[in-house]
Design a protein around this motif. Structure first.
Motif, mmCIF file in Angstrom:
data_model
loop_
_atom_site.group_PDB
_atom_site.id
_atom_site.type_symbol
_atom_site.label_atom_id
_atom_site.label_comp_id
_atom_site.label_asym_id
_atom_site.label_seq_id
_atom_site.Cartn_x
_atom_site.Cartn_y
_atom_site.Cartn_z
ATOM 1 N N THR A 126 0.843 -1.194 0.000
ATOM 2 C CA THR A 126 0.000 0.000 0.000
ATOM 3 C C THR A 126 0.875 1.239 0.000
ATOM 4 O OG1 THR A 126 -1.684 -1.163 1.286
ATOM 5 C CG2 THR A 126 -1.818 1.224 1.226
ATOM 6 N N ILE A 127 0.527 2.190 -0.861
ATOM 7 C CA ILE A 127 1.175 3.496 -0.854
ATOM 8 C C ILE A 127 0.053 4.528 -0.758
ATOM 9 C CG2 ILE A 127 2.549 5.158 -2.142
ATOM 10 C CD1 ILE A 127 3.964 2.820 -3.461
ATOM 11 N N GLN A 128 0.116 5.368 0.257
ATOM 12 C CA GLN A 128 -0.901 6.398 0.445
ATOM 13 C C GLN A 128 -0.232 7.759 0.407
ATOM 14 O OE1 GLN A 128 -2.721 5.538 4.197
ATOM 15 N NE2 GLN A 128 -3.987 3.905 3.362
ATOM 16 N N GLN A 129 -0.945 8.730 -0.127
ATOM 17 C CA GLN A 129 -0.417 10.084 -0.109
ATOM 18 C C GLN A 129 -1.484 11.027 0.421
ATOM 19 O OE1 GLN A 129 0.599 11.049 -4.127
ATOM 20 N NE2 GLN A 129 -1.400 11.885 -4.566
ATOM 21 N N ALA A 130 -1.024 12.068 1.072
ATOM 22 C CA ALA A 130 -1.933 13.082 1.599
ATOM 23 C C ALA A 130 -1.179 14.398 1.666
ATOM 24 C CB ALA A 130 -2.421 12.701 2.994
#
Length: 58
Positions: free
Chosen positions: A33-37
């Protein structure tokens, strides 16, 4: 967005990075999983967008 990846053998012999952005990700290998914010706590008029930050290897 949905991204489907089929993992196969990987062989990386050399990587040369000549510049990076203010928000960058460099990844070799697997990631489940790669999440960006992003958030800004300053007014929009104080945001300065300029050229890429120079990368000088040591």
């Amino acid at each position: 967005m949905e991204l489907n990846v089929v993992n196969r053998d990987i062989n990386v012999e050399n990587v040369r990075i000549i510049g990076i952005a203010s928000s960058s990700l460099f990844l070799i290998g697997d990631a489940e999983t790669i999440q960006q914010a992003a958030t800004f706590d300053t007014p929009a008029e104080s945001l300065i967008i300029g050229p890429l930050t120079p990368f000088v290897p040591k």
